[in-house]
Each structure stands twice: as C-alpha cells, then as structure tokens.
Design an enzyme around this catalytic site. Structure first.
Site, PDB file in Angstrom:
ATOM      1  N   SER A  46      -9.223  -5.766  -2.921  1.00  0.00           N
ATOM      2  CA  SER A  46      -8.656  -6.472  -4.075  1.00  0.00           C
ATOM      3  C   SER A  46      -7.166  -6.211  -4.283  1.00  0.00           C
ATOM      4  CB  SER A  46      -9.454  -6.160  -5.344  1.00  0.00           C
ATOM      5  OG  SER A  46     -10.790  -6.616  -5.202  1.00  0.00           O
ATOM      6  N   ASN A  49      -6.467  -9.864   6.542  1.00  0.00           N
ATOM      7  CA  ASN A  49      -7.800 -10.070   7.132  1.00  0.00           C
ATOM      8  C   ASN A  49      -8.339 -11.379   6.565  1.00  0.00           C
ATOM      9  OD1 ASN A  49     -10.458 -10.005   7.916  1.00  0.00           O
ATOM     10  ND2 ASN A  49     -11.029  -8.240   6.657  1.00  0.00           N
ATOM     11  N   GLU A  52     -11.106   1.491   2.504  1.00  0.00           N
ATOM     12  CA  GLU A  52     -11.551   0.323   1.747  1.00  0.00           C
ATOM     13  C   GLU A  52     -12.846   0.658   1.013  1.00  0.00           C
ATOM     14  OE1 GLU A  52      -9.710  -3.515   3.425  1.00  0.00           O
ATOM     15  OE2 GLU A  52     -11.633  -3.217   4.375  1.00  0.00           O
ATOM     16  N   GLY A 112     -13.216  -7.673  -2.358  1.00  0.00           N
ATOM     17  CA  GLY A 112     -13.563  -9.012  -2.819  1.00  0.00           C
ATOM     18  C   GLY A 112     -14.108  -9.059  -4.232  1.00  0.00           C
ATOM     19  N   GLU A 165     -17.950  -5.162   5.870  1.00  0.00           N
ATOM     20  CA  GLU A 165     -18.817  -6.339   6.012  1.00  0.00           C
ATOM     21  C   GLU A 165     -19.560  -6.313   7.340  1.00  0.00           C
ATOM     22  OE1 GLU A 165     -15.810  -9.206   5.016  1.00  0.00           O
ATOM     23  OE2 GLU A 165     -15.828  -8.437   2.969  1.00  0.00           O
ATOM     24  N   HIS A 189     -15.194  -2.729   9.724  1.00  0.00           N
ATOM     25  CA  HIS A 189     -15.049  -3.255   8.360  1.00  0.00           C
ATOM     26  C   HIS A 189     -16.391  -3.153   7.639  1.00  0.00           C
ATOM     27  CE1 HIS A 189     -14.521  -6.084   5.074  1.00  0.00           C
ATOM     28  NE2 HIS A 189     -13.224  -5.881   5.227  1.00  0.00           N
ATOM     29  N   LYS A 198     -10.955 -12.953   7.399  1.00  0.00           N
ATOM     30  CA  LYS A 198     -12.429 -13.043   7.420  1.00  0.00           C
ATOM     31  C   LYS A 198     -12.849 -14.386   8.016  1.00  0.00           C
ATOM     32  CE  LYS A 198     -12.480  -9.732   3.715  1.00  0.00           C
ATOM     33  NZ  LYS A 198     -13.152  -9.169   2.563  1.00  0.00           N
TER      34      LYS A 198
HETATM   35  P1  PGA Z   1     -10.087  -8.264  -0.406  1.00  0.00           P
HETATM   36  O1  PGA Z   1     -10.626  -7.827   1.055  1.00  0.00           O
HETATM   37  O2  PGA Z   1      -8.597  -8.043  -0.390  1.00  0.00           O
HETATM   38  O3  PGA Z   1     -10.438  -9.714  -0.518  1.00  0.00           O
HETATM   39  O4  PGA Z   1     -10.776  -7.414  -1.395  1.00  0.00           O
HETATM   40  C1  PGA Z   1     -10.077  -6.712   1.705  1.00  0.00           C
HETATM   41  C2  PGA Z   1     -10.790  -6.512   3.011  1.00  0.00           C
HETATM   42  O5  PGA Z   1     -12.001  -6.733   3.065  1.00  0.00           O
HETATM   43  O6  PGA Z   1     -10.178  -6.122   4.030  1.00  0.00           O
END
Ligand code: PGA
Length: 257
Positions: free
Chosen positions: A219, A15, A173, A179, A103, A101, A17
């Site tokens: 992460s 992903n 998640e 993140g 976000e 997601h 983003k």
């Molecule tokens: P990250 O993001 O691996 O940077 O923690 C995962 C995601 O949001 O799908």
C-alpha cells in the site's frame, strides 16, 4: 551486477501483477519513462506480466529504467508447462526478478525452500532477485513477526556467500498491507528491516545486513512514501497498485530520489 549495487542503492520497483496487456504495458511504461528520464538518485524497475515484458522493454530502451519479472522457475529448462526460466527472462531483457511474493507463497503454495531454490537459480542466471518476506496479520497479532522474518530470511539465504547475498534485494511486505490500503507505519517497517539485517548478519556474515538494499512494500502511495523513505532503514519500495498509474509511480520515485 555489482556495478549498480556497490552500497545499498535506493530502488523503487513497480509490480504490475496480472495487469496490462503488452500494448497497454508499452503505453504505461512509455509514460513512466518520460517522467523518470534523467533522474539518477534512485534506481527504477518495472515488472510487468510475462507477455508484456518484451514490449515494455522496447519502450524502456535508453530510459535508464530496468526491466523485471514477477516470478521464475528454478530449473534452467525442461518439461514445466506454464513456467519460464531465468535465462529466458535474461534473454527477454530482464535485469530483476521478484521471488517469493506473498501472492505466490499464499496463493500458489510457494515455500521458503522453493524460494531458496529460485534465488540460487536467479543468481546463476545473472538476475538481481527481489526476495519478498513478510508476516500475515494473525502472525503479527500473535507477536510472531520477528520469528517469521527470521525463518524466511534464514531458509532463503542460508549458505549463500556474502558477496552473492549483497547482489540481492529484499522487500519486506507485510501480507496485511498488500493491496489493502493499510500501510505499515515507518516505525513498523524500520523495526522489521532491522530484524532482517540482523538475520543476514547471523546467517550470511557480519556486515551483510548493512549492505543489502531493503525495500518496503504494501500500500505504498505518493502520500505515505515520503515518511517511509525518511527512515534510514528503508532503501526504497516495491509498489503494486500505485505503479499502474504513471503520475503516482513517478511521485513515489521522486520521493525516494
Ligand atoms: P500494493 O502491492 O502496493 O498494491 O499493496 C505491493 C506488492 O504486492 O508488491
């Protein structure tokens, strides 16, 4: 789509983003394709931002890596400025779409009901949805993790026929792990995955939970991936930051293979 989803396949999806222009995305996906080419033990997908989708698709041609998007609108077309539909994503070469997601849930106000509508639209448009669920830190600390996962899965999957639900993927998640560099332990991931599978059994039909691929996300990096993938419950990963660098993404794919 049933051809690649017969029995809970392994999948590692990147992903990106809001990172990478189309030229940068084409370069990065070309590097990833060169590393991943030929490995068949694990399905791989890249989900760039909308403007990079076609360029990344061209650079992935014949690589075996699937193309995905990060969001879509539930309506097939219409006066929805700034949105894209599932059929547009299919037309641009996408096989996957990430839905719900955190976000988008927490930054853009997407509710479980909206994610449920998007899932039905994605299925209608022939996309394999990667449905994201997960609790916030305060929900975990308040002992509400299972309750939150049950609510999210129940609302989004209620009424779906088992054969259709099996064509989807769920990414667990935890919001506190995205993140942040703070990864869930393999035990925490497995425990959450068991709750999700049991909820699918109850909401969709007995046996469904065992047949839906469940990814862990938050992460994931080349260092922690092997222990996560060693869990029977974990079928792969949704990778953010570590998917923006070809070598680290490849090492995660290799760990899942
Ligand atoms: P990250 O993001 O691996 O940077 O923690 C995962 C995601 O949001 O799908």
């Amino acid at each position: 789509m049933s051809e690649i989803w017969p029995r809970r396949p392994r999948l590692v999806a990147g992903n990106w983003k809001m990172h990478r222009t189309s030229a940068e995305g084409a370069a990065l996906s070309g590097e990833i394709a060169a590393l991943v080419r030929g490995q068949k033990a694990c399905a791989v997908a890249l989900c760039p931002p909308f403007p990079a989708i076609e360029a990344v698709g061209r650079s992935l041609r014949d690589s075996g890596i699937h193309l995905g998007a990060q969001n879509m609108h539930p309506e097939p077309q219409g006066a929805f400025t700034g949105e894209v539909s599932g059929s547009m994503l299919r037309g641009a070469g996408c096989r996957f779409v990430i839905l719900g997601h955190s976000e988008r849930r927490h930054g853009m106000g997407e509710t479980d009901d909206v994610v449920a509508r998007k899932l039905r639209a994605a299925l209608r448009d022939g996309l394999t949805a990667i449905v994201c669920v997960g609790e916030t830190l305060s929900e975990r600390e308040g002992g509400q993790t299972a309750e939150v996962l049950v609510r999210q899965v129940r609302t989004v999957y209620d009424g779906l026929p088992p054969g259709t639900a099996r064509q989807t993927v769920i990414a667990y998640e935890p919001v506190w792990a995205i993140g942040t560099g703070r990864v869930a332990t393999p035990e925490q991931a497995s425990e959450a995955h068991r709750v999700i599978r049991a909820t699918l059994d109850r909401v969709v039909g007995a046996g469904t939970g065992a047949e839906v691929a469940l990814l862990y996300g938050g992460s994931v990096n080349p260092g922690n991936a092997p222990a996560l993938f060693a869990e029977d419950e974990v079928d792969g990963a949704l990778v953010g930051g570590a998917s923006l660098e070809a070598a680290s993404f490849w090492r995660i794919v290799a760990a899942a293979s």
